[in-house]
Design a protein around this motif. Structure first.
Motif, short mmCIF file in Angstrom:
data_model
loop_
_atom_site.label_atom_id
_atom_site.label_comp_id
_atom_site.label_asym_id
_atom_site.label_seq_id
_atom_site.Cartn_x
_atom_site.Cartn_y
_atom_site.Cartn_z
N LEU A 154 0.82 -1.22 0.00
CA LEU A 154 0.00 0.00 0.00
C LEU A 154 0.85 1.27 0.00
O LEU A 154 0.35 2.37 -0.20
CB LEU A 154 -0.91 0.04 1.23
N HIS A 156 3.02 3.11 -1.86
CA HIS A 156 3.46 3.20 -3.25
C HIS A 156 4.94 3.57 -3.34
O HIS A 156 5.34 4.62 -2.86
CB HIS A 156 2.60 4.21 -4.01
N GLU A 245 0.05 11.12 0.75
CA GLU A 245 -0.51 9.78 0.54
C GLU A 245 0.17 8.76 1.44
O GLU A 245 0.46 7.63 1.04
CB GLU A 245 -0.44 9.38 -0.94
N LEU A 247 0.37 6.57 5.22
CA LEU A 247 -0.58 5.77 5.99
C LEU A 247 -0.28 5.81 7.47
O LEU A 247 0.87 5.99 7.88
CB LEU A 247 -0.51 4.30 5.54
N LEU A 300 -9.43 3.16 6.79
CA LEU A 300 -9.47 2.41 5.53
C LEU A 300 -9.79 0.94 5.74
O LEU A 300 -10.52 0.34 4.96
CB LEU A 300 -8.12 2.51 4.81
N ASP A 301 -9.22 0.37 6.80
CA ASP A 301 -9.42 -1.07 7.01
C ASP A 301 -9.32 -1.40 8.49
O ASP A 301 -8.51 -0.80 9.21
CB ASP A 301 -8.38 -1.87 6.24
N CYS A 370 -5.68 6.76 6.62
CA CYS A 370 -4.89 7.74 5.86
C CYS A 370 -5.52 9.11 6.09
O CYS A 370 -6.55 9.22 6.75
CB CYS A 370 -4.91 7.38 4.37
N ALA A 377 -7.60 7.57 -3.07
CA ALA A 377 -6.37 7.06 -3.71
C ALA A 377 -6.08 5.62 -3.29
O ALA A 377 -5.36 4.90 -3.98
CB ALA A 377 -5.20 7.95 -3.35
N PHE A 378 -6.65 5.17 -2.15
CA PHE A 378 -6.34 3.84 -1.64
C PHE A 378 -7.44 2.81 -1.93
O PHE A 378 -7.31 1.66 -1.55
CB PHE A 378 -6.09 3.89 -0.13
N ARG A 379 -8.51 3.28 -2.57
CA ARG A 379 -9.68 2.40 -2.71
C ARG A 379 -9.33 1.05 -3.34
O ARG A 379 -9.67 -0.01 -2.80
CB ARG A 379 -10.76 3.13 -3.51
N ASP A 381 -6.36 -0.43 -3.70
CA ASP A 381 -5.43 -1.21 -2.86
C ASP A 381 -6.17 -1.91 -1.73
O ASP A 381 -5.89 -3.07 -1.42
CB ASP A 381 -4.39 -0.27 -2.24
N ILE A 382 -7.11 -1.21 -1.11
CA ILE A 382 -7.84 -1.79 0.03
C ILE A 382 -8.72 -2.94 -0.45
O ILE A 382 -8.84 -3.96 0.22
CB ILE A 382 -8.66 -0.69 0.75
#
Ligand SMILES: [Zn+2]
Length: 432
Positions: A154, A156, A245, A247, A300-301, A370, A377-379, A381-382
């Motif tokens: 995640l 990048h 960006e 985390l 995010l998760d 984040c 931007a992480f959608r 990846d998650i």
């Protein structure tokens, strides 16, 4: 789903039938169950000594501590819950439901205590030595390494990215980061931890000083946020040091875990602190989300980790063991559980752990967040992370389904083990 419930009912009734027709429901005579201890960073003997010294010579210091609002939402209204075994009053926020100690418990409190009681300092130093021991270090490196491996995809282009671990203890997380090519920094409030970490050449800053300059690609709190008297202020400050960006990742004990919800003041995990600030914030999924949003992040998760010991919970619920209260008296055994109960708890344990994880009731919560404005931007990846997790969970479930042990299967397993043994053996043979 209906068919699953039907199969479950059938299976439970089959167990009940077996119990009624045998004597499995009778208490297991003199055989005792030894309860697991939840302390990974302190031996049980040191824990008992540390709590006893604190209760005798330190806990009166609690009365002089400054009050504080709810660590999750900042609210002031709360109701009393209980007093922990180390003398702290726990309350529940009337606004968001967070459980917390409504006082500022900070490192200075324990400096004062150690001055009063040098014996307690000696015990604390002994438990620090335990944390330096190789096996603890290996376990800690492996655990934090696994979290970092989860996060790397995640981050990048993470090569040589700067990461900050807040409340880094002895700095094992910095070593795990370096092993993955990341550049690790840490902050810590315990003077002993800072000294030991710096002796190892790690970049650890005193939490009382200005934090290291950012920006960081990743900021982590591996079981540290629950110890902080100002988690909101610290998270908001970290936001300023996070790359746009970047985390934030954290783990905390989960207030919704059955052990905490059921045992409360008798749960060994629920303590305000006897040698360092303890678990003064008991967050759950919703209070964490609220805290993160208030300090400018998007969650995010959220995942769960580990599982309750059903045997321990059952022994407590049945009044056969009194949790922390008995552990402090040196009683680790519960007598009177029937063989059938012990068997049932052990055999259903693995499935229960998975159900706890799905329902976010696991003992530990693992959270990724984040900056609020970076969530989109992480959608993707998650989504990938969740799909991979689903696959792993399904594979784990398949591996747990009991297989009939046919003679052929047993022979196969023995052959496999022998083959592996010979391979290890051959590798160790000296070259001719
Ligand atoms: Zn609150």
């Amino acid at each position: 789903m209906f068919e699953s419930y039907h199969r479950l009912l059938e299976a439970l009734l089959a167990v009940a039938r077996d119990l009624v027709s045998s004597d499995g429901g009778e208490p297991a005579g003199d055989s005792a169950t030894t309860l697991t201890t939840p302390f990974s960073n302190i031996s049980e003997a040191n824990w008992v000594a540390a709590v006893q010294l604190w209760n005798a010579h330190g806990r009166s210091l609690i009365a002089a501590l400054e009050p504080r609002p709810c660590p999750a939402c900042g609210g002031e209204r709360h109701r009393d819950l209980f007093e922990s075994y180390d003398g702290y009053r726990y309350v529940e926020c009337e606004d968001c439901g967070c459980w917390y100690v409504p006082l500022r418990v900070e490192a200075a409190l324990f400096e004062e205590f150690f001055t009063r009681c040098p014996e307690a300092r000696a015990v604390a130093e002994k438990s620090f030595e335990g944390r330096e021991a190789d096996d603890y270090q290996d376990g800690s490196l492996e655990r934090i390494g696994a979290y970092l491996d989860l996060l790397l995809p995640l981050l990048h282009g993470a090569g040589r990215a700067r990461v900050l671990d807040v409340g880094c203890g002895l700095g094992h997380s910095l070593v795990a980061a370096a092993e993955r090519g990341l550049v690790g920094f840490g902050t810590e409030s315990s003077k002993d931890c800072i000294r030991i970490a710096r002796e190892r050449g790690l970049e650890v800053f005193d939490a009382a000083d200005p934090p290291p300059a950012g920006p960081f690609r990743l900021i982590t709190f591996w079981e540290s946020l629950e110890h902080m008297s100002e988690p909101y202020e610290i998270l908001a400050e970290c936001r300023e040091r996070l790359e746009p960006e970047g985390l934030v990742a954290l783990t905390v004990p989960n207030v919704l875990s059955p052990a905490i919800l059921l045992q409360r003041a008798d749960c060994p995990v629920v303590h305000g602190g006897y040698d360092t600030p303890g678990h003064t914030n008991l967050f759950g999924p919703e209070t964490l989300r609220r805290l993160l949003e208030r300090s400018g992040y998007a969650l995010l998760d959220l995942d769960g980790q580990y599982g309750a010991s059903l045997t321990d919970l059952f022994a407590y619920g049945a009044g056969l063991h009194r949790g922390a209260h008995d552990l402090l008296l040196g009683r680790r055994e519960a007598r009177g559980l029937s063989e059938a109960t012990i068997g049932l708890m052990r055999w259903t344990g693995p499935a229960f752990s998975i159900l706890e994880r799905i329902a976010h009731l696991s003992p530990i919560l693992v959270v990724i967040a984040c900056r609020k404005e970076a969530a989109d931007a992480f959608r993707a990846d998650i989504e990938r992370l969740r799909n991979a997790r689903r696959e792993r969970l399904l594979a784990e479930i398949d591996s747990l389904v009991p297989k009939p042990q046919t003679p052929a299967r047993i022979r196969e397993a023995i052959e496999r083990r022998r083959d592996r043994f010979f391979r290890i053996f051959r590798r160790r043979e000296p070259e001719p």
